[in-house]
Every structure is written in C-alpha cells, then in structure tokens.
Scaffold this active site. Structure first.
Site, PDB file in Angstrom:
ATOM      1  CE  LYS A   2     -99.044  41.472 -10.074  1.00 53.81           C
ATOM      2  NZ  LYS A   2    -100.251  42.175  -9.618  1.00 53.81           N
ATOM      3  N   PRO A  41     -98.939  41.984  -0.796  1.00 59.02           N
ATOM      4  CG  PRO A  41    -101.071  41.600  -1.646  1.00 59.02           C
ATOM      5  CD  PRO A  41     -99.740  42.171  -2.010  1.00 59.02           C
ATOM      6  CE1 TYR A  81     -98.660  37.826 -10.526  1.00 60.18           C
ATOM      7  CE2 TYR A  81     -96.961  37.422  -8.875  1.00 60.18           C
ATOM      8  CZ  TYR A  81     -98.250  37.807  -9.205  1.00 60.18           C
ATOM      9  OH  TYR A  81     -99.126  38.179  -8.203  1.00 60.18           O
ATOM     10  CB  VAL A  83    -107.836  40.719  -3.663  1.00 64.87           C
ATOM     11  CG1 VAL A  83    -107.590  41.899  -2.734  1.00 64.87           C
ATOM     12  CG2 VAL A  83    -106.755  39.661  -3.472  1.00 64.87           C
ATOM     13  N   GLY A  84    -110.746  41.345  -4.908  1.00 63.02           N
ATOM     14  CA  GLY A  84    -111.793  42.315  -5.232  1.00 63.02           C
ATOM     15  C   GLY A  84    -113.105  41.977  -4.532  1.00 63.02           C
ATOM     16  N   GLY A 107    -109.984  44.349 -11.439  1.00 64.50           N
ATOM     17  CA  GLY A 107    -109.915  42.980 -10.895  1.00 64.50           C
ATOM     18  C   GLY A 107    -110.908  42.821  -9.758  1.00 64.50           C
ATOM     19  N   GLY A 108    -112.005  43.577  -9.844  1.00 65.95           N
ATOM     20  CA  GLY A 108    -112.980  43.616  -8.746  1.00 65.95           C
ATOM     21  C   GLY A 108    -113.793  42.344  -8.593  1.00 65.95           C
ATOM     22  CB  VAL A 116    -104.466  36.330  -1.041  1.00 66.68           C
ATOM     23  CG1 VAL A 116    -105.734  36.893  -0.424  1.00 66.68           C
ATOM     24  CG2 VAL A 116    -103.431  37.422  -1.256  1.00 66.68           C
ATOM     25  CE  LYS A 136    -104.278  19.095  -7.152  1.00 68.18           C
ATOM     26  NZ  LYS A 136    -102.947  19.636  -7.131  1.00 68.18           N
TER      27      LYS A 136
HETATM   28  P1  NAP Z   1    -108.013  36.502  -9.242  1.00 68.04           P
HETATM   29  O1  NAP Z   1    -108.949  35.959  -8.261  1.00 68.04           O
HETATM   30  O2  NAP Z   1    -107.439  35.617 -10.289  1.00 68.04           O
HETATM   31  O3  NAP Z   1    -108.712  37.747  -9.949  1.00 68.04           O
HETATM   32  C1  NAP Z   1    -108.077  38.425 -10.990  1.00 68.04           C
HETATM   33  C2  NAP Z   1    -108.907  39.607 -11.362  1.00 68.04           C
HETATM   34  O4  NAP Z   1    -108.254  40.304 -12.427  1.00 68.04           O
HETATM   35  C3  NAP Z   1    -110.309  39.215 -11.879  1.00 68.04           C
HETATM   36  O5  NAP Z   1    -111.239  40.198 -11.476  1.00 68.04           O
HETATM   37  C4  NAP Z   1    -110.100  39.252 -13.380  1.00 68.04           C
HETATM   38  O6  NAP Z   1    -111.302  39.541 -14.085  1.00 68.04           O
HETATM   39  C5  NAP Z   1    -109.140  40.412 -13.510  1.00 68.04           C
HETATM   40  N1  NAP Z   1    -108.395  40.364 -14.752  1.00 68.04           N
HETATM   41  C6  NAP Z   1    -107.552  39.396 -15.193  1.00 68.04           C
HETATM   42  N2  NAP Z   1    -107.089  39.700 -16.421  1.00 68.04           N
HETATM   43  C7  NAP Z   1    -107.650  40.899 -16.758  1.00 68.04           C
HETATM   44  C8  NAP Z   1    -107.595  41.713 -17.912  1.00 68.04           C
HETATM   45  N3  NAP Z   1    -106.841  41.387 -18.975  1.00 68.04           N
HETATM   46  N4  NAP Z   1    -108.318  42.851 -17.934  1.00 68.04           N
HETATM   47  C9  NAP Z   1    -109.087  43.186 -16.872  1.00 68.04           C
HETATM   48  N5  NAP Z   1    -109.184  42.466 -15.764  1.00 68.04           N
HETATM   49  C10 NAP Z   1    -108.483  41.316 -15.703  1.00 68.04           C
HETATM   50  O7  NAP Z   1    -106.764  37.189  -8.536  1.00 68.04           O
HETATM   51  P2  NAP Z   1    -106.579  37.707  -7.039  1.00 68.04           P
HETATM   52  O8  NAP Z   1    -105.984  36.591  -6.283  1.00 68.04           O
HETATM   53  O9  NAP Z   1    -107.815  38.383  -6.568  1.00 68.04           O
HETATM   54  O10 NAP Z   1    -105.429  38.770  -7.267  1.00 68.04           O
HETATM   55  C11 NAP Z   1    -105.650  40.152  -7.105  1.00 68.04           C
HETATM   56  C12 NAP Z   1    -104.292  40.842  -7.042  1.00 68.04           C
HETATM   57  O11 NAP Z   1    -103.560  40.332  -5.923  1.00 68.04           O
HETATM   58  C13 NAP Z   1    -103.413  40.586  -8.273  1.00 68.04           C
HETATM   59  O12 NAP Z   1    -102.779  41.788  -8.642  1.00 68.04           O
HETATM   60  C14 NAP Z   1    -102.412  39.551  -7.787  1.00 68.04           C
HETATM   61  O13 NAP Z   1    -101.202  39.659  -8.498  1.00 68.04           O
HETATM   62  C15 NAP Z   1    -102.256  39.945  -6.337  1.00 68.04           C
HETATM   63  N6  NAP Z   1    -101.818  38.867  -5.436  1.00 68.04           N
HETATM   64  C16 NAP Z   1    -102.535  37.716  -5.318  1.00 68.04           C
HETATM   65  C17 NAP Z   1    -102.092  36.731  -4.442  1.00 68.04           C
HETATM   66  C18 NAP Z   1    -102.846  35.437  -4.251  1.00 68.04           C
HETATM   67  O14 NAP Z   1    -102.351  34.585  -3.498  1.00 68.04           O
HETATM   68  N7  NAP Z   1    -103.987  35.243  -4.853  1.00 68.04           N
HETATM   69  C19 NAP Z   1    -100.907  36.931  -3.697  1.00 68.04           C
HETATM   70  C20 NAP Z   1    -100.221  38.134  -3.826  1.00 68.04           C
HETATM   71  C21 NAP Z   1    -100.689  39.095  -4.702  1.00 68.04           C
HETATM   72  P3  NAP Z   1    -112.359  38.357 -14.482  1.00 68.04           P
HETATM   73  O15 NAP Z   1    -113.035  37.937 -13.203  1.00 68.04           O
HETATM   74  O16 NAP Z   1    -113.294  39.016 -15.402  1.00 68.04           O
HETATM   75  O17 NAP Z   1    -111.523  37.280 -15.090  1.00 68.04           O
HETATM   76  P1  GDP Z   2     -96.231  30.389  -4.286  1.00 67.23           P
HETATM   77  O1  GDP Z   2     -96.480  30.717  -2.845  1.00 67.23           O
HETATM   78  O2  GDP Z   2     -96.157  31.592  -5.140  1.00 67.23           O
HETATM   79  O3  GDP Z   2     -95.095  29.462  -4.481  1.00 67.23           O
HETATM   80  O4  GDP Z   2     -97.500  29.672  -4.861  1.00 67.23           O
HETATM   81  P2  GDP Z   2     -98.501  28.510  -4.473  1.00 67.23           P
HETATM   82  O5  GDP Z   2     -99.648  29.051  -3.717  1.00 67.23           O
HETATM   83  O6  GDP Z   2     -98.767  27.858  -5.777  1.00 67.23           O
HETATM   84  O7  GDP Z   2     -97.734  27.529  -3.461  1.00 67.23           O
HETATM   85  C1  GDP Z   2     -96.775  26.659  -3.943  1.00 67.23           C
HETATM   86  C2  GDP Z   2     -96.297  25.670  -2.894  1.00 67.23           C
HETATM   87  O8  GDP Z   2     -97.355  24.781  -2.509  1.00 67.23           O
HETATM   88  C3  GDP Z   2     -95.193  24.814  -3.482  1.00 67.23           C
HETATM   89  O9  GDP Z   2     -94.309  24.405  -2.457  1.00 67.23           O
HETATM   90  C4  GDP Z   2     -95.986  23.612  -4.011  1.00 67.23           C
HETATM   91  O10 GDP Z   2     -95.170  22.445  -4.152  1.00 67.23           O
HETATM   92  C5  GDP Z   2     -97.022  23.440  -2.911  1.00 67.23           C
HETATM   93  N1  GDP Z   2     -98.250  22.742  -3.344  1.00 67.23           N
HETATM   94  C6  GDP Z   2     -98.686  21.547  -2.874  1.00 67.23           C
HETATM   95  N2  GDP Z   2     -99.818  21.173  -3.494  1.00 67.23           N
HETATM   96  C7  GDP Z   2    -100.124  22.181  -4.368  1.00 67.23           C
HETATM   97  C8  GDP Z   2    -101.204  22.384  -5.288  1.00 67.23           C
HETATM   98  O11 GDP Z   2    -102.131  21.582  -5.428  1.00 67.23           O
HETATM   99  N3  GDP Z   2    -101.194  23.563  -5.983  1.00 67.23           N
HETATM  100  C9  GDP Z   2    -100.208  24.502  -5.843  1.00 67.23           C
HETATM  101  N4  GDP Z   2    -100.274  25.628  -6.552  1.00 67.23           N
HETATM  102  N5  GDP Z   2     -99.159  24.323  -5.009  1.00 67.23           N
HETATM  103  C10 GDP Z   2     -99.128  23.177  -4.277  1.00 67.23           C
END
Ligand code: NAP
Ligand code: GDP
Length: 325
Positions: free
Chosen positions: A148, A171, A144, A14-15, A9-10, A174, A195
C-alpha cells in the site's frame, strides 16, 4: 460532459457504502449523484485486477474518466499475520495494473485507498500524512503495508513523469453493513459481532482475542463513503489525506467488545484470550488536514453506527459474508 466513475472493489464494505450514499443522498447535493455521472461498481468476478489483460478489458468496457480504487486483498490482524507474501504480491499486482491502465487509458483522476496500517510502528504520534515512509511498519502486516505504501510512491512518480492526477486516501479501521464477518479472517468489529451472535444463539462463551487493551480509531463505512465522494469532487493533489475521526476518539478493543455485547444483547460468559496477538498497540491518526480542507464534517457516533451494523448483520445473516458455514 459525461463522467464515468469506476469503483474497483465496488462489491466490498467500502464500495457498497459508496453505492448506498450515492443512491440515497439527494441528487445534485454534495454527496449525491450529479447530472451526467455514471457509477460502476466492479467486483473481482468481472475482472481479476491482478491480471493486466482483465484490467485492460474492464477499462475498455467502461472507459472510466475517474477511478476510486478500493480493490485489494483485505483482512484483519490474524489473516495478515498468516499471509504476508500473498498480501504483498496480490496488492502490488492489483495496484500496478490499476494505476498503469488508468495512465494508458487517460483516466482523469484516480483515488486509491491506503490504510493507517501503512504507517511506521515506531513514530511520534499522532500519525499525519507526512509520516508514511518514516520507518518500517508493524511486523504483523508488513506485506500489506509495503504494497500500500508503494501506491503513494507510484502516485508521485506518475505525476512527475506523466502529469497524472493520482492521489490516495488513508482510512482508519472501517466497519458497517456488507463487511466481511468471517470469524477468523475479518477485522475486529465484524469478527466480534459474528462471535457474539453465535455465543448468544448457542449459549456458549463469547471470547475476544488479545488483552482488549489496544486502541483503534474506527470510521463508519457510510461516513467514509461521503469523504471519498468529497475527495473525488473537491481534492486535486497527489499528497494523501487521512480520512478519520479525531485522534482523541480512540476506542479500546475492550470498549468495542462491551459495545457489541450490549448491541447484540448477550448476557452469557465473556472473556479475552490473552494467548492471542494484540497487534500494534495504537496508531492514532490526525484528521486535521481533512477537516481544514472539507470545512467540517459530522461523523456518526460510534455506538449508533455499531448498533446499525449489528442490526444489519442480524437481518442479513443468510446473505452476509460470514465465511464457511
Ligand atoms: P472488502 O470488503 O474485503 O472488499 C474488497 C473488494 O476488493 C471486493 O469488492 C473484492 O471483490 C475486491 N477484490 C479483491 N481482490 C480483487 C481482485 N484480485 N481483483 C478485483 N477485485 C478484487 O474490503 P474493504 O474493507 O471494502 O476495503 C476497501 C479498501 O479499503 C481496500 O483498499 C482496503 O485496503 C482499504 N481499507 C480497509 C479497511 C477496513 O477496515 N476494512 C481499513 C483501511 C483501509 P469481490 O467482492 O468480487 O471479492
Ligand atoms: P488492525 O486494526 O489492523 O490491527 O486490525 P483488526 O481490525 O484485526 O484489529 C485487531 C485488534 O483487535 C487486535 O488487538 C486484536 O487482538 C483484537 N481482536 C479481538 N478480537 C478479535 C477478532 O475476533 N478478530 C480480529 N481481527 N481482531 C480481534
């Protein structure tokens, strides 16, 4: 001895942040590149980790000694609500392939990424590392969350049966440069930035989802990257570590939207669509364990990190992940 660190996921949020930190912090420093280290940032196009054969080939190509496992099917509240089975299945497959291939290829250490979404819905706050399995997750993202949670179970089983050094990081929400800014499928911050940008550009109302009342803790991706690098080098235990700002730093969605309006410089109509879901009301997580182990960490102030993210989005709109154009 050479060290090969494979970041699955580099190419994601996060990557990309880990890549940025490792390449910009002074070489040899706590978060900078150390001598003898090779970092590999893999995308899904290099190997679809749902497939065991593609996973095996990736490991044979790079022979990683260490893995930071970020690859996952990821999305915000609304994407999770729509695709529960796909979130469950894809993430189970990815995690099983990565952990088992790490075991068969004698990888010395794996840190997998969980999320505070995995915690039970009804539980005493603050959340801490001991509460992952103490009740069902919120219904909005149970696919999900269960996939996890299983990583923690797998880590314990690999350690008990085979002595593997597998662990996990937890985390909170993020955000940062290179996020997924899709209007519907993303997390709240990138979704609302996009938006608000369109509302300003098209002179249309800015509408956020839900009531604006839910509370979240947010972590800037560059801060999170440093914490992953710290874990890689200095943490060797199977039990997870929550990577988060303090539990007293919850921010309401309304405060998030206000900060985005300010950072974007939007002056038009702005409202909340209360017919849309709020998701979990709050999930405050404690960072006590982290701070005790790391011995202090300076988090980037929320508004400063948000401002940098908005500027990055505006400067990179044409190449950013904005969903269907
Ligand atoms: P992201 O921006 O959506 O990136 C996802 C990464 O995973 C991309 O590099 C993607 O590759 C890769 N990936 C997805 N499906 C795959 C597959 N089938 N095989 C190989 N690689 C695959 O996500 P992120 O936000 O960086 O998340 C990274 C980690 O943090 C995840 O484990 C997520 O659950 C965790 N996390 C995220 C958040 C958040 O708010 N974003 C919060 C808590 C935990 P491509 O670029 O090639 O598609
Ligand atoms: P969560 O922290 O895992 O619940 O994920 P989100 O980052 O999707 O945050 C969700 C919260 O933000 C909920 O309370 C939504 O109602 C609110 N929210 C408001 N506007 C948006 C939007 O445009 N996208 C998302 N994903 N959530 C939104």
């Amino acid at each position: 001895m050479s060290t090969v660190i494979l970041v699955t996921g580099g190419t994601g949020l996060v990557g990309k942040a880990i890549e940025h930190v490792i390449n910009t912090e002074p070489a040899g420093s706590r978060f900078g590149k150390k001598e003898g280290e090779t970092w590999i940032f893999a995308s899904s196009s290099e190997a679809d980790l749902r497939d065991p054969e593609q996973t095996r080939k990736l490991y044979e190509k790079y022979k990683p000694t260490h893995v930071i496992h970020l690859a996952a099917l990821v999305g915000g509240l609304f994407k999770n609500m729509k695709h529960k089975l796909t979130f469950l299945r894809d993430n189970i497959l990815i995690n099983d392939n990565v952990l088992h291939t790490s075991y068969t290829h004698h990888t010395k250490k794996v840190i997998s990424c969980l999320s505070t979404c995995v915690f039970p819905d009804k539980v005493e706050y603050p959340l801490d590392e001991s509460k992952i399995h103490s009740g069902p997750p919120h219904e909005s993202n149970f696919g999900y969350a269960h996939a996890k949670r299983m990583v923690d179970v797998q880590n314990h089983a690999y350690k008990e049966e085979f002595g593997c050094n597998f662990t996990s990081a937890i985390p909170t929400n993020v955000f940062g440069p290179h996020d997924n800014f899709d209007l519907e499928d993303s997390h709240v911050i990138p979704g609302l930035i996009h938006k608000c940008y369109l509302a300003k550009k098209n002179n249309t109302p800015f509408v956020a989802a839900g009531t604006g009342k839910p509370l979240r803790q947010f972590i800037y991706s560059y801060d999170l990257a440093k914490l992953f690098i710290w874990m890689l080098r200095e943490y060797d235990d199977v039990e997870p570590v929550i990577l988060s700002v303090g539990e007293d730093e919850e921010v309401s969605i309304k405060e998030v939207a206000d900060a985005i309006v300010k950072a974007v410089g939007f002056q038009g109509d702005y409202s909340f669509d209360t017919t849309r879901a709020d998701g979990q009301f709050r999930k405050p997580a404690s960072n006590k364990k982290l701070l005790k182990l790391i011995g202090g960490f300076e988090f980037t102030p929320f508004e400063e990190a948000l401002d940098t993210t908005v500027k990055w989005f505006l400067a990179n709109y044409n190449n950013a992940r904005i969903g269907k154009k």
